[in-house]
Design a protein around this motif. Structure first.
Motif, short mmCIF file in Angstrom:
data_model
loop_
_atom_site.label_atom_id
_atom_site.label_comp_id
_atom_site.label_asym_id
_atom_site.label_seq_id
_atom_site.Cartn_x
_atom_site.Cartn_y
_atom_site.Cartn_z
N VAL A 425 1.06 28.84 8.70
CA VAL A 425 1.46 30.12 9.29
C VAL A 425 2.52 30.74 8.39
O VAL A 425 3.56 30.13 8.14
CB VAL A 425 2.00 29.96 10.72
CG1 VAL A 425 2.61 31.28 11.21
CG2 VAL A 425 0.90 29.52 11.67
N ILE A 426 2.22 31.92 7.86
CA ILE A 426 3.20 32.68 7.06
C ILE A 426 3.90 33.64 8.01
O ILE A 426 3.28 34.53 8.59
CB ILE A 426 2.50 33.45 5.93
CG1 ILE A 426 1.83 32.47 4.96
CG2 ILE A 426 3.50 34.33 5.19
CD1 ILE A 426 0.97 33.15 3.91
N ASN A 427 5.21 33.45 8.18
CA ASN A 427 5.99 34.22 9.15
C ASN A 427 6.98 35.11 8.39
O ASN A 427 7.91 34.62 7.75
CB ASN A 427 6.73 33.27 10.09
CG ASN A 427 7.33 33.97 11.29
OD1 ASN A 427 7.85 35.08 11.17
ND2 ASN A 427 7.28 33.33 12.43
N PHE A 436 15.18 35.54 5.82
CA PHE A 436 15.03 34.32 6.61
C PHE A 436 16.00 33.29 6.07
O PHE A 436 16.07 33.05 4.86
CB PHE A 436 13.61 33.76 6.57
CG PHE A 436 13.51 32.46 7.34
CD1 PHE A 436 13.38 32.48 8.72
CD2 PHE A 436 13.62 31.24 6.69
CE1 PHE A 436 13.35 31.30 9.45
CE2 PHE A 436 13.59 30.05 7.41
CZ PHE A 436 13.45 30.08 8.79
N ARG A 437 16.74 32.66 6.98
CA ARG A 437 17.70 31.63 6.63
C ARG A 437 17.30 30.33 7.34
O ARG A 437 16.82 30.36 8.47
CB ARG A 437 19.11 32.04 7.09
CG ARG A 437 19.51 33.47 6.74
CD ARG A 437 19.96 33.60 5.32
NE ARG A 437 21.20 32.90 5.11
CZ ARG A 437 22.42 33.44 5.33
NH1 ARG A 437 22.53 34.68 5.76
NH2 ARG A 437 23.51 32.73 5.10
N VAL A 506 -1.12 34.93 9.37
CA VAL A 506 0.05 35.71 9.02
C VAL A 506 0.65 36.28 10.30
O VAL A 506 -0.08 36.76 11.17
CB VAL A 506 -0.30 36.85 8.04
CG1 VAL A 506 0.94 37.68 7.71
CG2 VAL A 506 -0.90 36.28 6.76
N THR A 507 1.98 36.22 10.40
CA THR A 507 2.66 36.77 11.57
C THR A 507 4.00 37.35 11.14
O THR A 507 4.48 37.11 10.03
CB THR A 507 2.85 35.70 12.66
OG1 THR A 507 3.37 36.31 13.85
CG2 THR A 507 3.82 34.62 12.21
N MET A 515 4.11 44.24 8.00
CA MET A 515 3.62 43.40 6.90
C MET A 515 2.43 42.56 7.34
O MET A 515 1.49 42.33 6.57
CB MET A 515 4.75 42.50 6.41
CG MET A 515 5.88 43.24 5.71
SD MET A 515 5.46 43.72 4.01
CE MET A 515 5.50 42.11 3.22
N THR A 516 2.46 42.12 8.58
CA THR A 516 1.34 41.35 9.13
C THR A 516 0.08 42.20 9.20
O THR A 516 -1.00 41.80 8.76
CB THR A 516 1.70 40.83 10.53
OG1 THR A 516 2.81 39.94 10.43
CG2 THR A 516 0.52 40.13 11.17
#
Length: 651
Positions: A425-427, A436-437, A506-507, A515-516
């Motif tokens: 899953v690409i978030n 994103f951290r 993708v999400t 972007m999704t």
């Protein structure tokens, strides 16, 4: 004889062994969800976290935010590790709370803010603590958007912004919370990006930030009585400069601020008010990374700085006069290697409140005695009864994009008991001014530990944390370059022996939702399915309908839809215009009261996909805004997402 009574939806679902959606959720196209999903996923949704809201000015006591029931509320902590005493009990979460810095006033009340139904039209309230306590008084108009600023150091005035004049401009207001009738507009301003930051020690001046974009902002000083203003950080030609945060020095002659002036990265400087000259506080290797936040002790001697070192927030302490760094504090063993997400000085100038998160533990609150280096733990948030000690640390990964630029992200792998190549899953984070951290994943751990899915969180171009030039790489007509970073990521996946490039979802949320949707039509042959949460489906309709107070701010980032060239570009790249290319299953999640990405963005893409018979699930909450904040709604979203992944990703 028993009377035959029609079963409610919830009762029918219960008898059938299915999960019923909460009453304020509208679910379309989502099949019945077996209650076995909830049984497996529930522990991951029961974890909680804590955030430091305010120190008591005299006592060693604090207000924190945490969730015991549906939403995060204000709790009082009287000692490290002490019982969390819940003070507010609202159906909607409380956004902020603040003690006045005067001990006598703090004994009487604190102020807090909250909205209704996720609409982000925050109101400010006074919470009385005298007697039995608990009386709440509304201080604002109940209709406009109001954001709390700082108290004066005497505690007799609270500065805040409000859109009440025209629903667009964030004018400056001042109020004595003990006397609601004292409320007055200090100054009219133009634009939605104004924020009061700090009062001068004598209470005569107010430091205010004017946000234009992630790359451009200014600091102003307002007269606290007349509203007269003077620009402190004048634009001197060349590229725009960003100023983040701001505090008066203890003598009122200087301002501490973070800026990227003459640098790729945000660093702390001291600005002389009389001549506007900047003196760097930090030097050397620290200037290679952005400053996340900073705070000056009340006595003015120490500056605490959190530095974003490739996604990890590290705490540093500097002498305010010499700029020399003190010995770096060592986090407690339980959170060693964790990321510092927030800091707040006590009025005693000795103790620093510190928020820390790790991959194995949610955000919790600590205090650091800056003289002895000793940390005390104030909260220990529950993880739903799950053992997290074996949770794997995220891996920093990199890939080359279409133009040779290196893009990075963080990869969370499932437990080792899952063998073979794992589905991915690409978030994608929102913003786009975000990053994103590494963090504790909460509900997302369900996908890792129950489904064996790998989670990859990319920081595509336009993200913050990698220098101001990188942040500008997706502006206006460069918008699709960030989408192409995802295309390059999809091409990179087969190089990993542990990832299954044939099973990818993708999400993303907000801008990540755009972007999704864009990935769903650009890379339809490389993904199995997609899930867009509060995503933009058309930049034109989004910019025309997002709330007025933020519309011009978004035009600076995305472009102005009123310009013919820009409008034609938006028309070409928007997912709604390319919906005929979206053929893989899609799940759309939206809050009806969203002020940022209006519900119409979801409705129009859902209607279009239905017409062309693309498999589409739609979940809309009538009591939420920009994402689901209420536990029961977020839980059902989790259960539906598990079912979506089981149906379209894992098979």
């Amino acid at each position: 004889m028993l009377m035959s009574v029609p079963l409610t939806g919830a009762m029918a679902a219960l008898l059938a062994g299915e999960i019923a959606p909460p009453e304020n959720l509208v679910a379309q196209g989502i099949p019945p969800l077996p209650d076995a999903i909830a049984a497996a996923a529930q522990p991951y949704s029961d974890s909680r976290s804590a955030a430091l809201l305010s120190w008591h000015p005299r006592r060693r006591e604090m207000l924190v935010s945490t969730r015991f029931a549906e939403t995060a509320q204000v709790h009082r902590l009287a000692a490290p590790g002490g019982a969390r005493t819940q003070l507010t009990f609202f159906p909607d979460r409380v956004a902020a709370a603040l003690y006045p810095p005067d001990p006598a006033r703090a004994a009487e009340y604190f102020v807090f803010s909250k909205d209704t139904g996720g609409g982000e039209f925050f109101q400010i309230y006074r919470y009385d603590q005298r007697g039995n306590g608990g009386k709440v008084t509304l201080l604002t108009d109940g209709k406009s958007r109001n954001l709390m600023g700082p108290f004066s150091r005497a505690g007799d005035r609270l500065a805040y912004t409000s859109t009440r004049r025209n629903n667009k401009d964030t004018d400056l207001y001042v109020i004595d919370p003990r006397d609601p009738a004292s409320d007055r507009r200090l100054a009219e301003v133009e634009g939605g990006g104004w924020s009061p930051l700090d009062w001068s020690p004598d209470g005569k001046r107010l430091l205010v930030s004017q946000y234009i974009s992630v790359n451009e902002s200014y600091l102003w000083i307002f007269d606290g009585t007349t509203g007269d203003r003077a620009l402190l950080t004048a634009k001197a030609g060349g590229e725009p400069v960003r100023y983040e945060g701001g505090q008066f020095s203890s003598d009122g002659k200087s301002i501490y601020a973070a800026t990227d002036k003459d640098s790729e990265f945000l660093h702390v400087v001291v600005i002389d008010i009389a001549n506007q000259k900047h003196r760097p506080l930090m030097a050397g290797s620290h200037v290679r990374w952005d400053v996340d936040t900073f705070a000056v002790s009340r006595d003015g001697r120490t500056v605490a700085v959190v530095i974003n070192e490739e996604g990890i927030g590290t705490l540093r302490l500097f002498d305010s006069r010499t700029g020399r760094e003190r010995a770096a504090p060592r986090l407690p063993a339980a959170v060693a290697g964790g990321s510092v997400t927030g800091i707040l000085w006590h009025e005693n100038s000795r103790e620093l409140g510190v928020q820390v998160v790790t991959a194995r533990s949610p955000t919790d609150v600590f205090s650091l005695d800056t003289r002895t280096g000793k940390f005390d733990r104030w909260t220990e948030s529950e993880t739903g009864g799950l053992d997290t000690t074996s949770t794997r640390e995220p891996e920093l990964v990199r890939w080359k994009s279409f133009d040779g630029r290196s893009i990075s992200g963080f990869l969370y792998l499932p437990p080792r008991r899952f063998e073979g190549r794992r589905p991915v899953v690409i978030n994608i984070h929102g913003g786009p001014e975000g990053q994103f951290r590494p963090t504790f994943l909460g509900r997302n751990r369900t996908y890792l530990e129950e489904l064996g899915v790998a989670l990859l969180f990319p920081n595509v171009r336009g993200s913050t944390g990698y220098g101001k030039s990188f942040t500008k790489l997706d502006n206006a007509l460069l918008r699709e370059d960030s989408v192409n970073d995802i295309g390059a990521l999809l091409d990179w996946l087969p190089t990993r022996a542990d990832l299954d490039a044939g099973r990818v979802m993708v999400t993303g949320g907000s801008y990540g939702g755009y972007m999704t949707l864009a990935s769903a039509f650009h890379f339809a042959d490389k993904i199995r399915c997609a899930l867009s949460v509060v995503g933009i489906s058309s930049f034109i309709s989004f910019l025309e309908r997002t709330e007025a107070y933020r519309r011009d701010l978004r035009r600076v980032e995305y472009g102005d839809e009123r310009d013919p060239e820009m409008r034609a570009f938006f028309q070409r790249i928007s997912p709604l215009s390319n919906a005929d290319k979206i053929r893989k299953p899609m799940f759309i999640v939206q809050g009806k009261n969203d002020p940022r990405v209006p519900v119409t963005e979801a409705d129009q893409i859902v209607a279009t996909l239905k017409k062309q018979h693309t498999p589409i699930w739609y979940l809309m909450a009538q009591d939420e805004g920009h994402g689901f904040a209420k536990k029961k709604n977020a839980d059902f979203q989790l259960y539906a997402t598990v079912a979506f992944m089981q149906t379209f990703l894992l098979r």
